[in-house]
Design an enzyme around this catalytic site. Structure first.
Site, PDB file in Angstrom:
ATOM      1  N   PRO A 320      39.658  37.211  43.281  1.00  0.00           N
ATOM      2  CA  PRO A 320      40.317  37.029  41.982  1.00  0.00           C
ATOM      3  C   PRO A 320      40.330  38.317  41.177  1.00  0.00           C
ATOM      4  CG  PRO A 320      38.077  36.198  41.899  1.00  0.00           C
ATOM      5  CD  PRO A 320      38.331  36.588  43.330  1.00  0.00           C
ATOM      6  N   ARG A 322      43.281  38.975  38.164  1.00  0.00           N
ATOM      7  CA  ARG A 322      43.796  38.537  36.858  1.00  0.00           C
ATOM      8  C   ARG A 322      43.115  37.262  36.383  1.00  0.00           C
ATOM      9  NH1 ARG A 322      49.475  38.506  36.913  1.00  0.00           N
ATOM     10  NH2 ARG A 322      49.506  39.097  39.097  1.00  0.00           N
ATOM     11  N   ARG A 363      55.215  45.034  33.162  1.00  0.00           N
ATOM     12  CA  ARG A 363      55.412  43.821  33.953  1.00  0.00           C
ATOM     13  C   ARG A 363      56.669  43.026  33.580  1.00  0.00           C
ATOM     14  NH1 ARG A 363      52.269  39.922  33.762  1.00  0.00           N
ATOM     15  NH2 ARG A 363      52.385  39.312  35.975  1.00  0.00           N
ATOM     16  N   CYS A 394      63.583  53.961  24.888  1.00  0.00           N
ATOM     17  CA  CYS A 394      65.032  54.094  24.941  1.00  0.00           C
ATOM     18  C   CYS A 394      65.580  53.387  26.182  1.00  0.00           C
ATOM     19  CB  CYS A 394      65.396  55.580  24.955  1.00  0.00           C
ATOM     20  SG  CYS A 394      67.143  55.888  24.642  1.00  0.00           S
TER      21      CYS A 394
END
Length: 476
Positions: A320, A322, A363, A394
């Protein structure tokens, strides 16, 4: 034929209203259960606090943007994974969030760590993680990182290709040492996730194919090596996965491979890694399985498949990342501009521009990751309005939170909080538009610990060899 430029899908979706999974909240000030770290609260005046520290006080000390880790929540989650999966081994996926102190937290809670580069390995070693509790990943490991792993005594090297077997054998002979290794295999499982984070289907860069026979050949080669000790196989099916169905197929195919290896060599390999990829809640629509239920389900799957192949239950490990580091993290931003945009058909969206963006969280732009947002510095009695939190860069795709409801009275100077931001956000950050990366701080019992300081313009300009020494800001 339809022609569109690179940002076309973003603009094509801009005429739609809220996605079907997003509903208007009854209370725009509500902090939805499961989205925020355990230490997040609203004080009596509406100010959000994290780990006992009000966000206005925190921001006065750190500035924005800033990543805030609820340390107690992080260590509680690490402990929960350790206990739920015992006696299996738990390797924390360092790529999700890695600093010296994070490694020490993981080490002290009894977890191992897996790393995916020479830099991550250096951090783990410097932090005092026992090398035998480190696993080294990577599809194209360099000679220097393999040498570091061998000289440090890293416990597991996960081999990803035939070329790596050759490279590792040569180094072992040169150094007069042996290496305990695992073979990473692709199981052909198509995880229900974005293509860029699905890692077990055949047409991608990782591992040896089971279906193509490469995996068994690689395993037998390692078994007969004079300097490599093959201890097991490694599988990883993807990321942000919410059920055990994919893991059931992966377990069946990897255990069948162990059975085939036993037939070929007479030896039953003692270890199996099922990888990570366990999902978390980024939005109210996400429903991850409780860790205890997940552990029980995976153990039942492995035991069932072992009975089917007449195998002893191996020492199993999960990875594991996240699931431990994501929920304890909150990103804080300051609002700079607010702009209503009419979508047509009586629909509109509020664009809330903050002082971060795709440089500190790529992400959403990279694979359409969804996040949530909340007004952090006060409560509001205003009507919830469909909003999009965007950054300073930008790029039309510079989106941090694609869709959520924020109060109609959000204004410049307000603080916006984004939950579930501990994993991958800061680790994937860049200096796009020459933007310094934000700090990561840990908060516990009202105290702040800086894990990674904020970068400065001097840090960035110091890399440019065209800058005259001692005059970093001299533009003449």
């Amino acid at each position: 034929m339809t022609h569109m430029h690179v940002a076309g899908t973003i603009h094509a979706d801009a005429v739609s209203a809220a996605p079907v999974w997003l509903s208007k909240p009854d209370d725009v000030n509500d902090l939805a259960d499961g989205l925020w770290s355990a230490g997040v609260r609203r004080d009596s005046d509406g100010m959000m606090s994290i780990g006992g520290l009000r966000v206005d006080d925190l921001v006065a000390r750190t500035g924005t943007p800033v990543y805030v880790i609820d340390k107690a929540d992080f260590t509680d989650r690490a402990r929960l994974w350790r206990d739920a999966f015992g006696p299996w081994q738990v390797y924390y996926a360092g790529k999700s969030l890695l600093t010296l102190d994070v490694v020490r937290w993981i080490r002290d809670e009894g977890l191992n760590v897996d790393v995916a580069s020479e830099g991550e390995l250096a951090v783990a070693l410097l932090a005092g993680m026992p090398p035998e509790r480190i696993a080294l990943h990577g599809n194209n490991k360099s000679v220097s990182e393999l040498r570091l792993a061998l000289t440090a005594g890293v416990g597991r090297i996960i081999i990803d290709s035939a070329d790596e077997i050759t490279r590792l054998e040569k180094l072992c002979r040169e150094l007069g040492t042996r290496a305990e290794v695992m073979i990473r295999v692709t199981t052909g499982v198509e995880a229900h996730t974005h293509e860029y984070i699905a890692t077990a289907h055949e047409d991608q860069k990782f591992g040896f194919s089971i279906a193509g026979g490469q995996a068994l050949v690689g395993m037998v080669r390692c078994f007969h090596s004079r300097v490599l000790d093959l201890v097991g196989i490694h599988s990883h099916i993807g990321s942000q996965i919410f059920d055990t169905n994919g893991f059931e197929i992966a377990a069946r195919r990897t255990l069948r491979l162990i059975s085939q290896f036993r037939e070929a060599t007479g030896v039953e390999l003692p270890e199996l890694v099922l990888g990570g990829g366990f999902g978390i809640a980024y939005t109210r629509a996400d429903t991850p399985e409780p860790v205890t239920d997940l552990a029980a389900g995976l153990k039942e799957i492995v035991e069932h498949e072992c009975r089917g192949f007449n195998l002893s239950v191996p020492l199993v490990a999960v990875e594991p990342g996240r699931a431990i580091s994501g929920p304890p993290g909150t990103a804080l931003y300051t609002v700079g501009t607010v702009k209503p945009v009419e979508l047509g058909g009586g629909q509109s969206r509020r664009y809330v521009s903050v002082d971060g963006g795709m440089s500190d969280n790529i992400r959403p732009a990279l694979y359409a990751a969804e996040y949530s947002a909340a007004l952090a510095n006060r409560e509001s009695a205003a009507e919830p309005v469909l909003s999009r939190v965007v950054g300073v860069h930008c790029e039309g795709g510079d989106i941090l939170v694609r869709d959520d409801f924020l109060p109609d009275d959000v204004q410049p100077g307000d603080l916006i909080a984004v939950p579930a931001s501990g994993a991958y956000s800061r680790m994937m950050a860049s200096n796009y538009n020459m933007t310094p990366r934000p700090p990561v701080v840990a908060v516990e019992d009202g105290n702040v610990q800086v894990l990674l300081r904020r970068e400065t313009l001097d840090d960035l300009l110091g890399l440019d060899q065209g800058v005259r020494e001692g005059n970093l800001h001299d533009t003449r």
